[in-house]
Design an enzyme around this catalytic site. Structure first.
Site, PDB file in Angstrom:
ATOM      1  N   GLY A 111      -2.007  -0.241   6.421  1.00  0.00           N
ATOM      2  CA  GLY A 111      -3.357  -0.491   6.894  1.00  0.00           C
ATOM      3  C   GLY A 111      -3.939  -1.750   6.279  1.00  0.00           C
ATOM      4  N   CYS A 112      -5.145  -2.115   6.721  1.00  0.00           N
ATOM      5  CA  CYS A 112      -5.740  -3.377   6.286  1.00  0.00           C
ATOM      6  C   CYS A 112      -6.138  -3.337   4.808  1.00  0.00           C
ATOM      7  CB  CYS A 112      -6.927  -3.743   7.172  1.00  0.00           C
ATOM      8  SG  CYS A 112      -8.169  -2.442   7.344  1.00  0.00           S
ATOM      9  N   TYR A 113      -6.911  -2.317   4.408  1.00  0.00           N
ATOM     10  CA  TYR A 113      -7.300  -2.234   2.998  1.00  0.00           C
ATOM     11  C   TYR A 113      -6.080  -2.068   2.096  1.00  0.00           C
ATOM     12  CZ  TYR A 113     -12.286  -1.744   4.215  1.00  0.00           C
ATOM     13  OH  TYR A 113     -13.565  -1.956   4.656  1.00  0.00           O
TER      14      TYR A 113
ATOM     15  N   THR B 274      -3.114  -3.163   2.538  1.00  0.00           N
ATOM     16  CA  THR B 274      -2.382  -4.425   2.443  1.00  0.00           C
ATOM     17  C   THR B 274      -3.025  -5.362   1.425  1.00  0.00           C
ATOM     18  OG1 THR B 274      -1.557  -4.259   4.709  1.00  0.00           O
ATOM     19  CG2 THR B 274      -1.659  -6.467   3.741  1.00  0.00           C
ATOM     20  N   ALA B 275      -4.307  -5.611   1.569  1.00  0.00           N
ATOM     21  CA  ALA B 275      -4.975  -6.552   0.663  1.00  0.00           C
ATOM     22  C   ALA B 275      -4.986  -6.024  -0.771  1.00  0.00           C
ATOM     23  CB  ALA B 275      -6.405  -6.812   1.138  1.00  0.00           C
TER      24      ALA B 275
END
Lengths: 353, 353, 353, 353
Positions: free
Chosen positions: A157-159, A161-162
């Site tokens: 997911g986006c969170y 990943t970062a």
């Protein structure tokens, strides 16, 4: 074009970004973009950025011949993806899923945060798609695919990943206290809230505002904990800020007891070493922080790291939540699984300004 | 009008917000607004929001008769304020300073983070201006002023205000581990970066971007540590987001060992009790988070608090960095020192949308 | 408080702005704010800017005793307003309508652009609410109200207000060609599109975008033509830009044949003379253009005017579409009708930055 | 790579966009990017979007060997370009100038709006770079270049590009009154104001604001008049809106006397016919308006056109001011002059959201 690709759920924000990337990808040919709600409508009528670019229309899921696809990208909500993946795999298509359905290894954890899993047998088979951190899983999947198997990738997911890109090098180097809480405060642009028009996504409520949400309850928590081995120690607080694309996660990592406190320069060197083979991740110079704008519209990530006098490491990771945080990462994973260069079709440079 | 007020440094962002508030304050009459750079220019020419409102022009510092002022607000950079305060106090004016010069009790700490202090004797005399947390200091100053003394208030900075309002109730209740790091990740609008036109404040660089800055080095660190008694334990990371006004601080507070973990509802009750007498601070319902937009343009603050399963409290504080974080707080402090109702002239309601 | 006021449709953007203004108005006491959809919900739960300000909840229309109101503001869609006004007037309440229902003098024109009018007899009775241009109508209404009559005001729309304030002085001075087209290109913030969450108002579609809409078909066309006497000669093109509040109308007025071309300075003098008695309208200096940000959150207007070498006058008008363009204007009209100072409760100054 | 390219003034907004495009262009190899102010600094340090993309540093103009360049793009202010072009041409490089210096055919007009021209002999030699409208000039230049001549292109400005693309088909079809004023009200994003940090480009002044500027005095006026043959009849009013990239020009064209009023559908057909051979320009369906967001980051343009009951045509043109309005157009012109496909390296698709 070498491979035929379909996008399911192409009218959503991650789906349409897949369409944008695949429309120019040199090796994947976009042959179908489904949206049951908008079937028959030309993509350009819904997203006018495609005016003059493609006459392709959305098709129904039912009416789409996925059997002819080498790869199908799923950009549908969780629960929908696990309903579709078994048939697609059975039809011989490799499946790259952007939803949460094949990320968590343990079906019990999935059930706790989402719902009972309807295809738990596939969980072990799914490769976790965050190439810089799970290269081995993806390499193994690539081998299986080369041997003729339809493989399944559950993209991060986006969170996650970062946050993981920022935290993993320090954690894997043994620098981080294995007992203390790790704090990740992350800020996302509004595309992260999805296409649905709600009060939350109304321009006039989102604009000129910053707020936290889902404190202690956001579903990306177990995923981050799984990637980083944090089991119950992650304090993850997401925030919404007034920009379209961009996600910054600021992670505070307490030093392990007995570890000699590294300098910022040492940390930067460690991180650069870690990401040496990762062309889409850049580690910023000491004292320089990532900017979300500098990766917007791309699959790139920027990571910053600093030693902090309070005995912690502060690491920051910036991505485009729809790029490296979703569609771009999906294509990056597909590239790997199909034996293409990791960055194929992902060479875009963010608008410098 | 009961009292005569002057604003020094009125052309900066905090200064002009003081002008805006004082222009409609029922008890303070704005008699002078200085800006050496813009002296002679009508305020409305520089800030057209004042067109049709006032014909007042900026005056020089030298040419301004502060002796006739009951109160002088300093909205000048640090170092400048400590050069001006002694003379103004000597002339009989109460001084409300928005700079950092009279916030830190210890001149050595000031020197470490800023420069050698040129008026260290005034530090002990200065009341710290964050009324909800330093009411006693301000009440004492009010008494001294009533007795004829020109008093000095060093108002809290923007990040310290939001962070401390969020963290203080839990810390003062003894809930927080006195040995572990406290993480404050805060996001500010661009007015926080000041009026100077730089690459950092250029629309095209600030827009559609989020970034951290000053990691481990921001000068608000010792101030927050002083207010909250955190000595060396604060991990403060400020961020910039694309909005004009608004500041949100998200604070993660590890529970003290042995303390029974409170529920979110218990925390909300505790916080409401703490702020019962503070008309400008609202504690949100359990599960509801503050929004910076809901306090923009005002001196109000919203505070949220939640229990987190990882054994920490997550508290959030939202203010307008120019309002409760600067000019509004200055006026609130002046109100108290002059015996006026705390909210006098500060009753504005944020644009609901 | 002298008068009791109710707001119908208080949950919409114009309605809630009325609530914000009336909550601090010294002469009107807000006694009811209706929203059938949200009845029973506290206003602060829907619009958190009211947290700590008021505990008032929305009420149903049916359950509200409008008979006790001196004035009722209608912030409902067109067609709804003309259904409510007769009963409210009959109950003795003065009605200030923000919808389009009582703006057009000719029911046939209303029918052409909206629908058959269900209260055509009230059209002649309604005063047109744009005080700077229809002061006589409002003065007459004030006299009738002072004599005990419940009066009806149909307030001007947002685009008509900005456009007419910019164009009227030149037209009324006979400077403008009575046969040529007049072009008004106007730009509005997104609050102008209303509270409904749609793709149009989704942050991610509205942000970083400018577009025209309703070309040749916008319903404010006949209203502007009526105010300015342009019958069929107005080319009005509205645009949407990424800001919350603010509306700028740029009007190009061809000089009448035979008229000596005025200089910009002469035009500014003419305009200042025209608005001499209008405290809420400021005419900018020659060479200076209005800024929407300088009137946002207020009921003020800024007007600019310039002579153009192509034989036309270019006039610009800036307002807050929810302020002078809706709620503020409604209160300004109510002030006049109730014999209060025009600016009562409308003294707010826009955020200077 | 077939051709070697240099960019002069590469640190400005148009210059850096050239760098971004050329960094991925398949036929032009970027060999030099000059900035006297930033010489020696890596591009990625100034524009972090290039982090991990290129290690190229800015060079000085003096220290750059332009003799080895096949083409030099000038992204410098007006007056600077006409000082550089003669030497570059003499050195054998084709020059594509983005400044105003080689746009106006008549040196007297240049002098009236800018300054005395120092290379007036080159004006006749310069091809005007707006390929969709000046294809013949560019084709002739391409022939001359193929024959070994270093050619000079003076690219159209941003406002002239959007305005002319919107207006030209109607004007060239003889539909427009040759005596009446033509009104072009245009809105630009803030990158149009350039890289210099000023009060005008400060985030806090540009954000949440719309304003007109340069009324009757903007230097793009003579350029638009030249392209469209409007001599003294153009009323051009530019505006600034809070977005980074994007420019929309709304043009009102009075019908020529005696011309039968066309329907919107007829106009759309006429426009589509006009742009049939122009792959970068899309004419929207009847009733659909261009969106600047749909072309941001690209060299594409969208054009809308509508019949208006007041006897005029309303045409709208949307571009990215840095793309089709500057750098992209420069590359498009270079493509043509070098015999490459017009869209070579310009196939980017705007972010759909």
């Amino acid at each position: 074009m070498t491979y035929r690709a379909g996008v399911v759920g192409a009218a959503g924000f991650a789906g349409i970004e897949l369409v944008r990337i695949l429309a120019r990808h040199p090796e994947f040919e976009l042959v179908a973009a489904t949206s049951d709600a908008l079937a028959g409508t030309r993509i350009a009528q819904v997203y006018p950025a495609f005016t003059g670019v493609t006459d392709l229309a959305f098709s129904t899921h039912e009416g789409t011949d996925f059997g002819s696809c080498d790869v199908v990208f799923l950009a549908v909500p969780h629960k929908a993806a696990m309903g579709m993946a078994p048939d697609l795999l059975a039809a011989g298509a490799t499946v790259v899923d952007l939803s949460a359905d094949f990320r968590l290894k343990d079906p019990a954890v999935y059930e706790q945060w989402y719902a009972p899993h309807t295809a738990p047998d596939l969980l072990a088979r799914a490769a976790f798609g965050l190439p810089e951190l799970t290269g081995d899983e993806l390499a193994a999947a690539a081998e299986r695919r080369a041997a003729g198997e339809a493989v399944l990738v559950g993209c991060a997911g986006c969170y996650p990943t970062a946050t993981s890109l920022a935290a993993a090098p320090a954690i894997r180097a043994g620098l981080v206290d294995a007992a203390a809480p790790v704090v990740a405060d992350a800020v996302s642009g509004v595309t992260g809230a999805g296409k649905k028009a709600t009060e939350r996504t109304h321009f006039c409520f989102a604009n000129e505002n910053v707020e936290a949400y889902g404190v202690g309850t956001h579903r990306h928590t177990p995923e981050i904990e799984q990637i980083l081995g944090l089991e119950g120690r992650l304090v993850f607080t997401p925030h919404l800020a007034p920009l379209n694309r961009g996600l910054l996660s600021t992670v505070t990592l307490p030093l392990a007891p007995g570890v000699k406190a590294p300098t910022t320069e040492e940390l930067v060197a460690l991180y650069r070493d870690f990401y040496e083979m990762s062309p889409l991740v850049s580690v910023m110079d000491a004292g320089v922080q990532p900017r979300t704008a500098s990766v917007a519209g791309t699959c790139r990530a920027q990571v910053g790291v600093a030693a902090h006098p309070a005995g912690v490491i502060v690491a920051t990771g910036a991505i485009d939540n729809l790029g490296k945080g979703a569609a771009g990462q999906g294509v990056q994973c597909a590239n790997i699984v199909f034996g293409l260069p990791e960055t194929c079709g992902l060479e875009e440079i963010a608008n410098p300004v």
